[in-house]
Design an enzyme around this catalytic site. Sequence first.
Site, PDB file in Angstrom:
ATOM      1  N   ILE A  36     -43.177  -4.056  -0.203  1.00 26.03           N
ATOM      2  CA  ILE A  36     -43.969  -3.764   1.059  1.00 26.03           C
ATOM      3  C   ILE A  36     -45.575  -3.513   0.377  1.00 26.03           C
ATOM      4  O   ILE A  36     -45.588  -2.814  -0.588  1.00 26.03           O
ATOM      5  CB  ILE A  36     -43.708  -2.438   1.413  1.00 26.03           C
ATOM      6  CG1 ILE A  36     -42.229  -2.602   2.221  1.00 26.03           C
ATOM      7  CG2 ILE A  36     -44.503  -1.845   2.753  1.00 26.03           C
ATOM      8  CD1 ILE A  36     -42.112  -3.607   3.430  1.00 26.03           C
ATOM      9  N   SER A  69     -26.602  -7.981   9.342  1.00 24.46           N
ATOM     10  CA  SER A  69     -25.433  -7.039  10.158  1.00 24.46           C
ATOM     11  C   SER A  69     -26.110  -5.679  10.163  1.00 24.46           C
ATOM     12  O   SER A  69     -25.634  -4.791  11.365  1.00 24.46           O
ATOM     13  CB  SER A  69     -24.243  -7.020   9.174  1.00 24.46           C
ATOM     14  OG  SER A  69     -24.401  -6.600   7.725  1.00 24.46           O
ATOM     15  N   GLU A 108     -22.937   1.802   5.052  1.00 20.85           N
ATOM     16  CA  GLU A 108     -24.180   1.465   5.752  1.00 20.85           C
ATOM     17  C   GLU A 108     -23.994   1.413   7.266  1.00 20.85           C
ATOM     18  O   GLU A 108     -25.087   1.675   8.156  1.00 20.85           O
ATOM     19  CB  GLU A 108     -24.823   0.134   5.288  1.00 20.85           C
ATOM     20  CG  GLU A 108     -25.080   0.261   3.689  1.00 20.85           C
ATOM     21  CD  GLU A 108     -25.332  -1.123   3.109  1.00 20.85           C
ATOM     22  OE1 GLU A 108     -25.603  -1.305   2.074  1.00 20.85           O
ATOM     23  OE2 GLU A 108     -25.246  -2.037   3.917  1.00 20.85           O
ATOM     24  N   HIS A 160     -30.690   1.448   0.303  1.00 22.89           N
ATOM     25  CA  HIS A 160     -30.264   1.005  -0.850  1.00 22.89           C
ATOM     26  C   HIS A 160     -29.044   0.909  -1.213  1.00 22.89           C
ATOM     27  O   HIS A 160     -28.370   2.246  -0.869  1.00 22.89           O
ATOM     28  CB  HIS A 160     -31.284   1.636  -2.248  1.00 22.89           C
ATOM     29  CG  HIS A 160     -30.691   0.836  -3.478  1.00 22.89           C
ATOM     30  ND1 HIS A 160     -31.563  -0.235  -3.855  1.00 22.89           N
ATOM     31  CD2 HIS A 160     -30.076   1.247  -4.647  1.00 22.89           C
ATOM     32  CE1 HIS A 160     -31.139  -0.466  -4.892  1.00 22.89           C
ATOM     33  NE2 HIS A 160     -30.225   0.313  -5.367  1.00 22.89           N
TER      34      HIS A 160
END
Length: 198
Positions: free
Chosen positions: A92, A17, A178, A108
């Site tokens: 990563i 999303s 977010e 986060h």
Amino acid sequence: MLKEKINIAIFASGNGSNCEQLIRHFQGSDRISTALVVSNRSDAYVLVRAHQLNVPTVVIPKAELGNSDKVLSLLRHYNISYIILAGFLPLIPDFLLEAYPRRIINLHPSLLPKFGGKGMWGRHVHEAVKAAGEKETGMTVHYVTPVCDDGEIIAQYRIPLSPDDTVDDIIEKEHQLELKYYPLVVESIVESLGEGEK
């Protein structure tokens, strides 16, 4: 003379999303283009979202994420300047951090340094926030470093919580932050730094 667009790659592992929100946000931009979506899971719904929005997708299984030749050549092929993490679970690798210094950005779902680090992802974070009786929660955007959730904080956004809020309520409240703010923060960072570091 038109300036060349800055290409970003979005790395995501799940539903997507936030990835979709980022793609849609930059669709009308004359400076930033979502050139690629990378997932470590072939069944991740984020790949469907990206396909529907005509963004190229590539699956790089976790076992192949450490293949520097493969990953870097892929990013070079798409002329990627920034990597944006949107629910990407694998760590990563160091070679990517070296190739993209201060150009890998993560979101986060808590107010770091609270509720960060190993095991703190997805629902686990919000369960910990509830268990701690926090009066607020929020999101943190930060640069990625070799230490999980320890990079320099770029921006934080907060929202108050009620003692009656369930874990699902907390998830929904934080997720709305977010969707609203992550594309704006990414845009600000990429536009301000992209030209000099491209």
